[in-house]
Design an enzyme around this catalytic site. Structure first.
Site, PDB file in Angstrom:
ATOM      1  N   HIS A  49       0.815  -1.222   0.000  1.00  0.00           N
ATOM      2  CA  HIS A  49       0.000   0.000   0.000  1.00  0.00           C
ATOM      3  C   HIS A  49       0.848   1.271   0.000  1.00  0.00           C
ATOM      4  CE1 HIS A  49      -3.805  -2.076   0.474  1.00  0.00           C
ATOM      5  NE2 HIS A  49      -3.301  -2.782   1.461  1.00  0.00           N
ATOM      6  N   ARG A  74       6.934  -6.223   2.564  1.00  0.00           N
ATOM      7  CA  ARG A  74       5.664  -6.680   1.987  1.00  0.00           C
ATOM      8  C   ARG A  74       5.620  -6.250   0.529  1.00  0.00           C
ATOM      9  NH1 ARG A  74      -0.361  -5.749   4.447  1.00  0.00           N
ATOM     10  NH2 ARG A  74       0.048  -3.536   4.109  1.00  0.00           N
ATOM     11  N   ASP A  88      16.996 -10.362  -4.514  1.00  0.00           N
ATOM     12  CA  ASP A  88      18.334  -9.972  -4.960  1.00  0.00           C
ATOM     13  C   ASP A  88      18.804  -8.665  -4.313  1.00  0.00           C
ATOM     14  OD1 ASP A  88      18.738 -12.255  -6.422  1.00  0.00           O
ATOM     15  OD2 ASP A  88      18.494 -11.341  -8.391  1.00  0.00           O
ATOM     16  N   GLU A 153      -6.097 -13.213   4.590  1.00  0.00           N
ATOM     17  CA  GLU A 153      -6.899 -12.021   4.882  1.00  0.00           C
ATOM     18  C   GLU A 153      -8.203 -11.996   4.089  1.00  0.00           C
ATOM     19  OE1 GLU A 153      -4.526  -8.536   4.063  1.00  0.00           O
ATOM     20  OE2 GLU A 153      -3.553  -9.450   2.341  1.00  0.00           O
ATOM     21  N   ASP A 179      -8.499  -6.445   5.738  1.00  0.00           N
ATOM     22  CA  ASP A 179      -9.040  -7.075   4.528  1.00  0.00           C
ATOM     23  C   ASP A 179      -9.984  -8.206   4.888  1.00  0.00           C
ATOM     24  OD1 ASP A 179      -8.167  -5.835   2.040  1.00  0.00           O
ATOM     25  OD2 ASP A 179      -6.157  -6.166   2.821  1.00  0.00           O
TER      26      ASP A 179
HETATM   27  C1  3PY Z   1      -4.920  -6.142   6.793  1.00  0.00           C
HETATM   28  O1  3PY Z   1      -5.325  -6.006   7.953  1.00  0.00           O
HETATM   29  O2  3PY Z   1      -5.643  -6.344   5.817  1.00  0.00           O
HETATM   30  C2  3PY Z   1      -3.488  -6.035   6.526  1.00  0.00           C
HETATM   31  O3  3PY Z   1      -3.053  -6.270   5.434  1.00  0.00           O
HETATM   32  C3  3PY Z   1      -2.590  -5.624   7.640  1.00  0.00           C
HETATM   33  O4  3PY Z   1      -2.784  -6.261   8.736  1.00  0.00           O
HETATM   34 MG    MG Z   2      -4.465  -6.442   3.946  1.00  0.00          MG
END
Ligand code: 3PY
Ligand code: MG
Length: 266
Positions: A49, A74, A88, A153, A179
């Site tokens: 994000h 991430r 890399d 998620e 999510d």
């Molecule tokens: C979420 O809560 O969706 C995340 O990606 C972070 O915790």
């Molecule tokens: Mg998320």
């Protein structure tokens, strides 16, 4: 100890208090270095994000190097070419979002491993991770020192969780309450009781499988609940919110005439 020993991966298997972390969305090496000395066990470079690309992730990895905190990166998708580039430049611990099936998890494991265990392309002469061929044995040791965390998620991910947990090479599963809440019809309510119950159930299943459970907690008392449920690593905030909330608070304090220390030590 290997020159590329992954301290975060090793710590996940050790008993003791959960590792506390912060998400970094500012996308800036200078901010990352500032946070590196604040006491967090791990810091997440968020290229899902946050406004990050390969160069800004690289800058943050370099900024964190040498500090007593571990970098977790991430990435934005499951692309094996992107995973190769991230590995890399020296990202050793990857958090991969939106993993809904065991097949997806297996493909991501493959992308992180050199043959014959996977499909990672060999380019160590060009790779910071190998100190540009300056680390003897890098190619032989790299697979074992990768730490792969997949993010569960969604409703679908929780339905497949037990199968995802059987995938070799997945070291940990990180539950994303925001999510997940959206997927369960409670967008914007990561603390909704149904979401909370699903998160706790998932933490329990991950822990019982022998893999490490991670989670994002929006409040410190929630973090304690997740820790008691068995979470081994817990994110307790984001740099963006810390900055915004304290800026808003300072303006408010000024207008209310409160006597708040603003520039101590400046
Ligand atoms: C979420 O809560 O969706 C995340 O990606 C972070 O915790
Ligand atoms: Mg998320």
């Amino acid at each position: 100890m290997s020159a590329i020993h992954n301290r975060f991966k090793a710590a996940l298997t050790q008993a003791g208090a959960p590792r506390i972390g912060l998400f970094m969305g500012l996308g800036d090496p200078y901010c990352a270095e500032l946070l590196a000395g604040t006491g967090f066990d791990w810091l997440l470079i968020d290229a899902e994000h946050g406004p990050n690309d390969i160069r800004t992730v690289l800058g943050q990895l370099q900024a964190l190097h040498g500090y007593p905190t571990d970098a977790v990166t991430r990435i934005v998708n499951h692309d094996p070419a992107l995973i190769k580039q991230m590995l890399d430049i020296g990202a050793q611990t990857l958090l991969v979002p939106m993993v809904d099936t065991a097949d997806q998890a297996r493909a991501i494991v493959q992308a992180t491993r050199y043959p014959p265990h996977g499909i990672r392309g060999v380019g160590s002469a060009l790779a910071r991770a190998a100190h540009w061929n300056g680390i003897p044995g890098y190619l032989q040791q790299a697979n074992d020192e990768i730490c792969l965390i997949v993010q569960a998620e969604s409703h679908a991910a929780l339905a497949s969780l037990d199968e995802i947990l059987t995938v070799d090479g997945v070291d940990a599963v990180f539950i994303g309450p925001s999510d997940l809440a959206a997927s369960m019809g409670h967008i914007g309510q990561p603390d909704h009781p149904e979401v909370r119950a699903a998160v706790l159930d998932a933490i329990g299943r991950v822990s019982r499988s022998g893999k490490a459970a991670g989670v994002f907690a929006t409040k410190l008392d929630t973090a304690q609940v997740f820790a008691q449920a068995g979470a081994r690593f817990i994110a307790v905030g984001t740099d963006t919110l810390l900055l915004r909330q304290s800026a808003v608070g300072l303006v408010k304090a000024f207008h209310e005439g409160a006597n708040q220390a603003t520039g101590a030590g400046y």
